[in-house]
Motif scaffolding. Structure first.
Motif: not given
Length: 149
Positions: A81-84, A86-97
Motif C-alpha cells: 500500500n502507498m497513500e499520502d 497529512q504532510s503530503g508525503e506517502p506512507v509505504y506499507v510493504f511485506n517481506s516475501i
C-alpha cells in the motif's frame, strides 16, 4: 482563443495534468539515519529502495555479524500500500516475501513525521491464521527521491 488553438490546448493540458498528478511516482532510497540508535533489529537494514512503478522493495540487510565483519544479503518485499499522509508525503506499507518453509513474515511501514521512520511487525501464520509475533520500535532513516514522474 480560436477553435484550432482550443483543440490543441485541451489535450495538452490534460496530458500535463496526468504527468503532474503522480508527483511521487518514481523511486525512493533510504539509509539509516545518524540518530537511529543500536538496539533495534531494524538496524540490520542498511538500505531500502522502493520502486513505486513496479511496486517492489529491495533491502540490503546484514545476514550475519562477527567481531570483524558483516555478511550482507538482499531481502525483497512487495509494496502492499502507498497513500499520502497529512504532510503530503506517502506512507509505504510493504511485506517481506517469505522463503519456502518459513511461516513468519515481516510487515514494514515507512512514513514521514518530521523525519522518515521505519517500523516493523513480525507475523506468524498458524493454520493459515495470522498471529502478531512482535512489533519493533521505529528507527530513523534518511530518504531521497529520484526518477520523478
Amino acid at each position: 482563443m480560436g477553435t484550432h488553438a482550443k483543440r490543441i490546448a485541451f489535450p495538452l493540458l490534460f496530458l500535463l495534468s496526468l504527468a503532474t498528478g503522480s508527483t511521487w511516482a518514481g523511486k525512493i532510497t533510504c539509509i539509516p539515519g545518524a540518530n537511529s540508535g543500536t538496539a533495534s533489529p531494524l538496524n540490520s537494514i542498511r538500505r531500502i529502495s522502493i520502486d513505486e512503478h513496479s511496486r517492489t522493495v529491495n533491502m540490503d540487510v546484514v545476514r550475519s555479524r562477527t567481531k570483524d565483519t558483516e555478511t550482507m544479503g538482499k531481502l525483497r518485499a512487495d509494496l502492499v500500500n502507498m497513500e499520502d499522509n497529512q504532510s503530503g508525503e506517502p506512507v509505504y506499507v510493504f511485506n517481506s516475501i517469505p522463503t519456502v518453509g518459513v511461516e513468519t513474515t515481516s510487515l514494514f511501514k515507512l512514513f514521514k513525521t518530521t523525519e522518515w521512520r521505519l517500523i516493523s511487525a513480525g507475523v506468524t501464520f498458524v493454520n493459515k491464521v495470522p498471529a502478531l509475533r512482535a512489533v519493533e520500535q521505529s528507527v530513523v532513516f534518511d530518504c531521497k527521491r529520484s526518477d520523478l514522474g
